[in-house]
Scaffold this active site. Structure first.
Site, PDB file in Angstrom:
ATOM      1  N   ASP A  32      16.444  -5.653  14.203  1.00  0.00           N
ATOM      2  CA  ASP A  32      16.368  -4.238  13.869  1.00  0.00           C
ATOM      3  C   ASP A  32      16.938  -4.097  12.465  1.00  0.00           C
ATOM      4  O   ASP A  32      18.151  -4.145  12.259  1.00  0.00           O
ATOM      5  CB  ASP A  32      17.171  -3.407  14.874  1.00  0.00           C
ATOM      6  CG  ASP A  32      17.084  -1.913  14.596  1.00  0.00           C
ATOM      7  OD1 ASP A  32      16.525  -1.532  13.539  1.00  0.00           O
ATOM      8  OD2 ASP A  32      17.565  -1.124  15.418  1.00  0.00           O
ATOM      9  N   SER A  44       3.762   4.254   0.174  1.00  0.00           N
ATOM     10  CA  SER A  44       2.887   5.305   0.688  1.00  0.00           C
ATOM     11  C   SER A  44       2.533   6.236  -0.464  1.00  0.00           C
ATOM     12  O   SER A  44       3.294   6.339  -1.445  1.00  0.00           O
ATOM     13  CB  SER A  44       3.613   6.092   1.786  1.00  0.00           C
ATOM     14  OG  SER A  44       2.933   7.294   2.086  1.00  0.00           O
ATOM     15  N   TYR A  85      10.316  11.501   5.389  1.00  0.00           N
ATOM     16  CA  TYR A  85       9.588  10.254   5.115  1.00  0.00           C
ATOM     17  C   TYR A  85       9.244  10.152   3.636  1.00  0.00           C
ATOM     18  O   TYR A  85       9.443   9.104   3.006  1.00  0.00           O
ATOM     19  CB  TYR A  85       8.326  10.230   5.972  1.00  0.00           C
ATOM     20  CG  TYR A  85       7.484   8.976   5.857  1.00  0.00           C
ATOM     21  CD1 TYR A  85       7.863   7.810   6.490  1.00  0.00           C
ATOM     22  CD2 TYR A  85       6.284   8.979   5.133  1.00  0.00           C
ATOM     23  CE1 TYR A  85       7.089   6.657   6.407  1.00  0.00           C
ATOM     24  CE2 TYR A  85       5.508   7.842   5.043  1.00  0.00           C
ATOM     25  CZ  TYR A  85       5.906   6.688   5.683  1.00  0.00           C
ATOM     26  OH  TYR A  85       5.132   5.557   5.598  1.00  0.00           O
ATOM     27  N   LYS A 109      10.302   7.346   0.827  1.00  0.00           N
ATOM     28  CA  LYS A 109       9.287   6.586   0.106  1.00  0.00           C
ATOM     29  C   LYS A 109       9.340   6.841  -1.398  1.00  0.00           C
ATOM     30  O   LYS A 109       9.025   5.943  -2.194  1.00  0.00           O
ATOM     31  CB  LYS A 109       7.901   6.899   0.664  1.00  0.00           C
ATOM     32  CG  LYS A 109       7.676   6.367   2.080  1.00  0.00           C
ATOM     33  CD  LYS A 109       7.762   4.846   2.129  1.00  0.00           C
ATOM     34  CE  LYS A 109       7.336   4.283   3.464  1.00  0.00           C
ATOM     35  NZ  LYS A 109       7.352   2.803   3.482  1.00  0.00           N
TER      36      LYS A 109
END
Length: 251
Positions: free
Chosen positions: A65, A146, A165, A169
């Site tokens: 993880d 992204s 998010y 990014k």
């Protein structure tokens, strides 16, 4: 790709989607790939299928993880002890939340930034230390980013929010550029950095928010081909940024 045949690549988030396809394609190109994932059994299943298909390289599954910095160190120690120096690092593991930031639990927010940004920085640190320790002169770091890493998108096909998010990014965009600048101070190693920024890709993460049914999407093989393209370029060529969108994507 022949210059990488037999050499070690680490691919994070290798249990499914983009990571699994990149790991598979690198093994077919003859690399020794370490697929890092929480769902290690899926990487093991992929490794068995690659052996059965007669793939040139090898795939090793390592469970971790990466939101835990200690886990990152453990992964790279395992690679060092078992396989030696790292030549290629593909940072693909990511965590997506579609909750507005004001509604996110603190643990989810911390996990998102730990996975999408801090883990990438730590993996880069460990991989670059390995390349320098083993005197590898043409290493390559590929960060799967992204399109949201370059702008904040107001609406993604009806998804409530990708603000957190996008923040992670955008940080990855800065990290990739900054890493390249830092590596310019180490010209003897010729380590390249490529930031790959896809639009919507048909993966488990995207399917979970049903975007794959309401707008155009890329396929995982499209992104893997982009990564292979960057790796195949001559040693004197560095592709710093690739943005790839499905035809018709509105942002």
């Amino acid at each position: 790709m022949e210059r990488y045949a037999g050499r070690v690549a680490v691919v994070t988030g290798a249990s499914s989607g983009i990571g699994a396809r990149i790991a598979q394609d690198l093994v077919r190109e003859g690399l020794v790939v370490v697929g890092v994932a929480r769902r290690m059994h899926l990487v093991q299943e992929l490794a068995v299928s690659l052996v059965a298909s007669g793939a040139r390289g090898q795939l090793h599954a390592v469970e971790a993880d990466l939101a835990d910095g200690a886990e990152v160190r453990r992964v790279f120690k395992w690679v060092e002890d078992k396989l030696g120096g790292v030549s290629v690092l593909v940072n693909n593991a990511a965590f997506l939340s579609t909750q507005p930031m004001q509604d996110m639990e603190a643990a989810d927010m911390q996990r998102l930034f730990a996975t999408n940004l801090t883990a990438v920085a730590l993996c880069c640190r460990e991989a670059l230390a390995s390349m320098r320790r083993h005197g590898l002169k043409n290493g390559h770091v590929v960060n799967i980013n992204s399109v949201t890493g370059h702008t904040v998108i107001r609406d993604v096909h009806g998804v409530p929010s990708v603000s957190a998010y996008a923040a992670s990014k955008n940080g990855l965009t800065a990290l990739s550029k900054g890493l390249r600048f830092d590596l310019l101070k180490m010209p003897e190693y010729k380590i390249r950095v490529t930031n790959v920024s896809p639009g919507l890709v048909c993966t488990e993460m995207v399917a979970a928010m049903e975007a794959s049914r309401t707008g155009p999407v890329l396929q995982v093989q499209d992104i893997s081909e982009i990564v292979l393209y960057a790796l195949r370029t001559p040693d004197n060529v560095e592709i710093g940024e690739i943005t790839v969108r499905p035809v018709g994507e509105p942002f």
